[in-house]
Design a protein around this motif. Structure first.
Motif, short mmCIF file in Angstrom:
data_model
loop_
_atom_site.label_atom_id
_atom_site.label_comp_id
_atom_site.label_asym_id
_atom_site.label_seq_id
_atom_site.Cartn_x
_atom_site.Cartn_y
_atom_site.Cartn_z
N TYR A 204 -8.79 -39.69 -21.42
CA TYR A 204 -9.61 -39.44 -22.60
C TYR A 204 -9.28 -38.10 -23.22
O TYR A 204 -9.18 -37.98 -24.46
CB TYR A 204 -11.09 -39.52 -22.22
N GLU B 297 -6.51 -36.62 -23.17
CA GLU B 297 -5.20 -36.68 -23.82
C GLU B 297 -5.35 -37.06 -25.29
O GLU B 297 -4.60 -36.59 -26.15
CB GLU B 297 -4.31 -37.70 -23.11
N ARG B 298 -6.35 -37.89 -25.58
CA ARG B 298 -6.61 -38.24 -26.98
C ARG B 298 -7.04 -37.00 -27.77
O ARG B 298 -6.60 -36.80 -28.91
CB ARG B 298 -7.70 -39.31 -27.05
N TRP B 299 -7.87 -36.17 -27.16
CA TRP B 299 -8.30 -34.95 -27.83
C TRP B 299 -7.17 -33.92 -27.91
O TRP B 299 -7.08 -33.17 -28.88
CB TRP B 299 -9.51 -34.36 -27.10
N GLU C 68 -11.79 -36.99 -35.45
CA GLU C 68 -10.34 -36.89 -35.66
C GLU C 68 -10.02 -36.67 -37.14
O GLU C 68 -9.21 -35.80 -37.50
CB GLU C 68 -9.66 -38.15 -35.13
N ASP D 178 -16.06 -44.74 -30.03
CA ASP D 178 -14.79 -44.85 -30.76
C ASP D 178 -14.96 -44.47 -32.21
O ASP D 178 -14.11 -43.77 -32.79
CB ASP D 178 -14.24 -46.28 -30.66
#
Length: 476
Positions: free
Chosen positions: A280, A282-284, A248, A241
């Motif tokens: 996961y 989708e976060r990227w 990010e 995380d």
């Protein structure tokens, strides 16, 4: 036939030491490139003047001593098994020594043209045999050719002959120097051999300086690797995380300050199951969309029966992702993963393709990219700190051979952006960004492959035949 000196050992020791020293710094992970044009010369100058045993021991000492730093790197950084290292060191040293003794035999028999041609042909043969025998472990990673990867005018020869022509030329020059001073060489042979080597070198330089490389339109591309003390971090951990948050923030910063089109991240940064991969990623995808940058992410993905080393294409526009699986794994270090045989994966406008790190060590693997007209190859990578220059230049050379640009992110190596001429457009240990052309360039090597190996084999076999003593005529 050349006579042997009465006290051969001082000359043998001096020649072996000089060649070993130049090889140690010329054939290194960060080479002094010009040394390779001279390295074998001291050994070749002396061995025709030595008896068999001093020549044999001098050759073995020179080649083993000159390559010792590479064997140490393979042992310490890649953690190769001791048995593999010992067998490989004995094999390579033995083959290089055999080629040196072939040169000696030909020079002592007055077959100077054969000696001049057989030596570089033999060294090429050693590299080729090594690539076949160690196919699983190394591919075409071992070659003197890569020492010239930053010499643009010389590197262009790879677009015609692959690494084999570079190695041949590198070894032909010192062979010509030694043969010009070989015992018994007549003036005509000396001049002819020197002129041939000089003409080959001049033709290479002229071609390298004049070769047109037009790849058309450019994009803004980069490679990024943030510091971490572990690869393949489980995505369900706090460490994962924290690293995701760092990426990010950095990608957001890059997107705000640079009109970047695509960013390649390093190899198998995170470890995720196939079931968790969708959410996961989708976060990227959100990171890509927010920054406006297409991403290439390195992941280790667990499927029900296999774990793959994957490069995942994540477009900023929310379009279809793409997934490439590494084809060549590092023995020992990646035994927990499964190698793929699916071939290249193309993304975006179908001129861009994905690959991963070690796959770029294999000429046959990357030939599939050239055959499908790849113009830009995007490569997550890892490396081992000390080999950052070497491994990046092996990859850059594949681009010259097959006519594509390269964006490569080595986690503990170098971030490198290069074009189809091998020009390094940007390089850094954390972030490299450049305008990179994306068109494919047709090359002779891309069309004909390892064509040079045939004339090399002919010259080597001719040298071996010429070295065999003829039967003496029976007394009348």
């Amino acid at each position: 036939m050349a006579s042997s000196p009465k006290r051969p050992w001082p000359a043998a020791v001096a020649a072996a030491a000089a060649t070993a020293l130049m090889l140690a710094f010329g054939f290194a992970l960060e080479p002094v490139s010009w040394l390779m044009w001279l390295a074998p010369a001291p050994l070749l100058l002396v061995v025709p003047r030595l008896g068999f045993w001093p020549a044999l021991l001098a050759a073995e000492a020179a080649w083993l001593g000159g390559t010792a730093r590479i064997w140490r790197y393979l042992a310490e950084s890649l953690e190769m098994p001791p048995v593999f290292l010992v067998v490989s060191a004995v094999m390579f040293t033995g083959m290089y020594t055999a080629v040196t003794l072939l040169y000696r035999a030909l020079a002592r028999r007055g077959r100077h043209w054969f000696a001049f041609l057989a030596f570089p042909s033999g060294v090429v043969a050693v590299e080729y045999v090594g690539s076949v025998v160690n196919a699983e472990a190394g591919g075409e990673w071992w070659s003197f050719a890569y020492t010239q990867a930053d010499v643009a005018a010389v590197l262009q020869l790879a677009s015609v002959t692959g690494i084999w022509g570079l190695t041949f030329l590198l070894m032909a020059v010192p062979a010509a120097i030694a043969t010009a001073f070989a015992p018994g060489a007549v003036r005509k042979a000396r001049i002819g051999i020197a002129a041939t080597a000089a003409a080959c070198l001049a033709a290479t330089l002229v071609y390298g300086l004049a070769r047109p490389v037009d790849q058309g339109e450019t994009i803004r591309a980069g490679a990024l690797a943030l510091p971490t003390d572990q690869d393949s971090i489980d995505v369900d951990t706090a460490k994962a995380d924290d690293l995701f948050a760092a990426y990010e923030a950095e990608i957001a910063r890059i997107g705000a300050g640079d009109d970047l089109d695509v960013l390649v991240l390093s190899e198998k940064i995170f470890h995720v199951s196939a079931e968790a991969a969708g959410p996961y990623l989708e976060r990227w995808s959100a990171v890509a969309a927010a920054s406006g940058i297409d991403l290439v992410l390195g992941l280790a993905i667990d499927y029900p029966e296999d774990t793959f080393n994957a490069a995942v294409w994540i477009p900023a526009d929310g379009g279809a992702t793409g997934e490439y699986h590494k084809q060549h794994l590092i023995p020992g270090l990646e035994d927990w993963m499964t190698a793929s045989d699916a071939g290249p994966v193309f993304v975006a406008d179908e001129r861009w393709a994905l690959t991963i790190c070690k796959d770029l060590d294999y000429t046959a693997t990357m030939a599939a990219y050239g055959d499908q007209d790849a113009g830009l190859v995007l490569a997550p990578a890892l490396d081992f700190t000390v080999d950052g220059w070497w491994h990046s230049r092996v990859a850059v050379t594949r681009g010259v051979e097959q006519g594509f640009s390269l964006v490569r992110a080595g986690q503990i190596g170098l971030m490198t952006v290069s074009d189809a001429s091998g020009a390094v457009l940007a390089e850094d240990d954390r972030l490299a960004i450049a305008d990179v052309p994306t068109g494919h360039v047709e090359t002779v090597y891309g069309r004909l492959g390892d064509w040079l190996l045939f004339p090399v084999a002919v010259m080597l076999l001719a040298g071996i035949a010429a070295a065999i003593p003829g039967r003496r005529k029976a007394k009348q």
